[in-house]
Design a protein around this motif. Sequence first.
Motif, short mmCIF file in Angstrom:
data_model
loop_
_atom_site.label_atom_id
_atom_site.label_comp_id
_atom_site.label_asym_id
_atom_site.label_seq_id
_atom_site.Cartn_x
_atom_site.Cartn_y
_atom_site.Cartn_z
N LEU A 272 0.83 -1.21 0.00
CA LEU A 272 0.00 0.00 0.00
C LEU A 272 0.86 1.26 0.00
CD1 LEU A 272 -3.00 -0.76 2.40
CD2 LEU A 272 -3.10 -0.22 -0.03
N ASP A 273 1.93 1.24 0.81
CA ASP A 273 2.83 2.41 0.84
C ASP A 273 3.46 2.65 -0.52
OD1 ASP A 273 2.24 2.83 3.47
OD2 ASP A 273 4.02 1.80 4.26
N ALA A 274 3.85 1.57 -1.19
CA ALA A 274 4.43 1.72 -2.53
C ALA A 274 3.42 2.30 -3.51
CB ALA A 274 4.96 0.37 -3.03
N GLY A 275 2.17 1.81 -3.43
CA GLY A 275 1.12 2.34 -4.29
C GLY A 275 0.82 3.79 -4.01
N LEU A 276 0.81 4.16 -2.71
CA LEU A 276 0.59 5.56 -2.35
C LEU A 276 1.73 6.45 -2.87
CD1 LEU A 276 -0.73 5.13 1.30
CD2 LEU A 276 -1.99 6.11 -0.63
N ALA A 277 2.96 5.94 -2.78
CA ALA A 277 4.11 6.73 -3.29
C ALA A 277 4.01 6.95 -4.79
CB ALA A 277 5.41 6.03 -2.92
N GLU A 278 3.62 5.90 -5.52
CA GLU A 278 3.46 6.03 -6.97
C GLU A 278 2.34 7.01 -7.30
OE1 GLU A 278 5.20 4.88 -9.36
OE2 GLU A 278 6.50 3.45 -8.34
N GLN A 284 1.99 14.71 -8.30
CA GLN A 284 2.98 15.78 -8.40
C GLN A 284 3.28 16.12 -9.86
OE1 GLN A 284 6.44 14.64 -6.19
NE2 GLN A 284 5.39 14.62 -4.21
N SER A 285 3.38 15.10 -10.71
CA SER A 285 3.65 15.34 -12.13
C SER A 285 2.51 16.12 -12.77
CB SER A 285 3.86 14.02 -12.86
OG SER A 285 5.01 13.35 -12.39
N LEU A 290 0.31 21.12 -14.97
CA LEU A 290 -0.67 22.19 -15.02
C LEU A 290 -0.04 23.53 -14.68
CD1 LEU A 290 -3.69 20.36 -13.33
CD2 LEU A 290 -3.47 21.00 -15.73
N ARG A 291 0.88 23.54 -13.72
CA ARG A 291 1.56 24.79 -13.37
C ARG A 291 2.40 25.29 -14.55
NH1 ARG A 291 3.16 23.11 -8.97
NH2 ARG A 291 5.29 22.44 -9.46
N LEU A 292 3.07 24.37 -15.23
CA LEU A 292 3.87 24.74 -16.40
C LEU A 292 2.99 25.32 -17.50
CD1 LEU A 292 6.47 24.71 -18.10
CD2 LEU A 292 6.02 22.31 -18.63
N GLY A 416 10.66 15.09 -14.22
CA GLY A 416 11.18 15.41 -15.56
C GLY A 416 10.66 16.73 -16.08
N LEU A 417 10.08 17.57 -15.19
CA LEU A 417 9.54 18.87 -15.61
C LEU A 417 10.26 20.05 -14.96
CD1 LEU A 417 5.73 17.98 -15.38
CD2 LEU A 417 7.06 18.32 -17.46
#
Length: 463
Positions: A272-278, A284-285, A290-292, A416-417
């Motif tokens: 679950l922690d790995a899934g939450l991190a992904e 974030q991406s 959207l900010r870019l 990568g942004l």
Amino acid sequence: MRLLRSTTSRLALAVSVAFLLSFIVLGTGVYAAVSTLLERDAHEVVRTDAAGLRDLYRHAGYARLREELEARIGTPDDPDMVYMLLDSHGRVIAGTLADVPGWTGRARWLQFVDAGSDDTPRVIAQQQVLDNGQYLLTGLRMRSEDGFLRLILHSALAALLAAAVMGAMVGRWTSRWVARRLGNLDRTAERVAAGEMGLRVHSDGSGDAFDRVALRFNGMLDRIQALLDAVRHATDHIAHDLRTPLSRLRARLDAMREVPAIAASPVAIAELDAGLAETDGLLQSFSALLRLSRIEAQPATADDATVVELDQLVEDVAELYQPVAAQRGMRLHVVGVPLQVAGDPDQLFQLLVNLLDNALKYGPAGGTVTLAMAAAGGQVELSVRDQGPGIPEGDRQRVFDRFERLQADRGQAGTGLGLSLVRAIVARHRGSVVLSDGDAGPGGAPGLCVTVHLPRRPPAAVT
């Protein structure tokens, strides 16, 4: 030789040479035509005078001819006329000259130099054979004609010099005019390549080749802009539409941690922690994307935008990342003087955060990251230098593209942004960003230096 590699220099040289050659051909033609005309007139004068003496000889005899010659030689009506009476061996019986250079005994036209005169003029003469075996020579010194030709030649040489200067000036003006027309296109292309996609080349409406190229270039930019907008809008819609279900997915994954069967299983919790991190990484991406897009859609900052104390902004960012640097065993060094720019303080803060985050992420433990500010003419030069592996010169442009990551960075966390955001912020603030080698690090690593140039705002005058 390096100068001749320039197209505008070759154009200037070609125009100058063509101008000069045209003048030389025209001048040579005029000189040859005038010279031919003068010699033709001289031949006609000699021929007429010789015919008169020949008629006098036929009708009045030898004695009257000799009397007439001696009278003309003694009191000449025209001092440039030459009269000679020669025996069958070329010896002078009576004459204006002491001898005739290169004399041969036959009827013909002669041309020689009068060495007995101070200015040694040319002489054009007609030699006739008399019935008694003697020779009558009638000629004309080309003193006036040659003087006129010399005047033409000197005038032509002076005019040639003036033509050379004028040709150089015309060539220079032509090359500068061409360079100016092409320079507008070149400067626009350079700024478009730096990210100012809204720029267009000015069209003067003349319809000439340069104007048509400008219109074609603008049309190409419009097409590129339309394609980029379509891709950007599609990306924005995808990011916006997926962010909501991803947020719901994350909430459900987080809620599953409270399920007794899952909470009792360490393996399930780890998954679950790995899934939450992904999921957090994807969110974030999408947020960065959207900010870019919002930054790229905004117009460039104006001169009267908010005044930003850049040195204070740098200190705030350095203070924020000082614990991160210490945790990674790195030193953060700030160098600079108080400087001001006009722009968006939040975006400039984001720019500094991205650059400093990259420098600390890729720099080696025990290394130093230097954040420096300096005034460079009318610009502010902001640089971040690290001692990391650096970026190969061939990859320094493509790392600004969205989601572009080098093969060596695949294992590092990130969207990568970061550099795409940096370039968008710099472009909006009418600046430029350049990558180069930084400070040499352990093991000979070249390091990376990111240099940002922004328009400097002079300090307000104290009243």
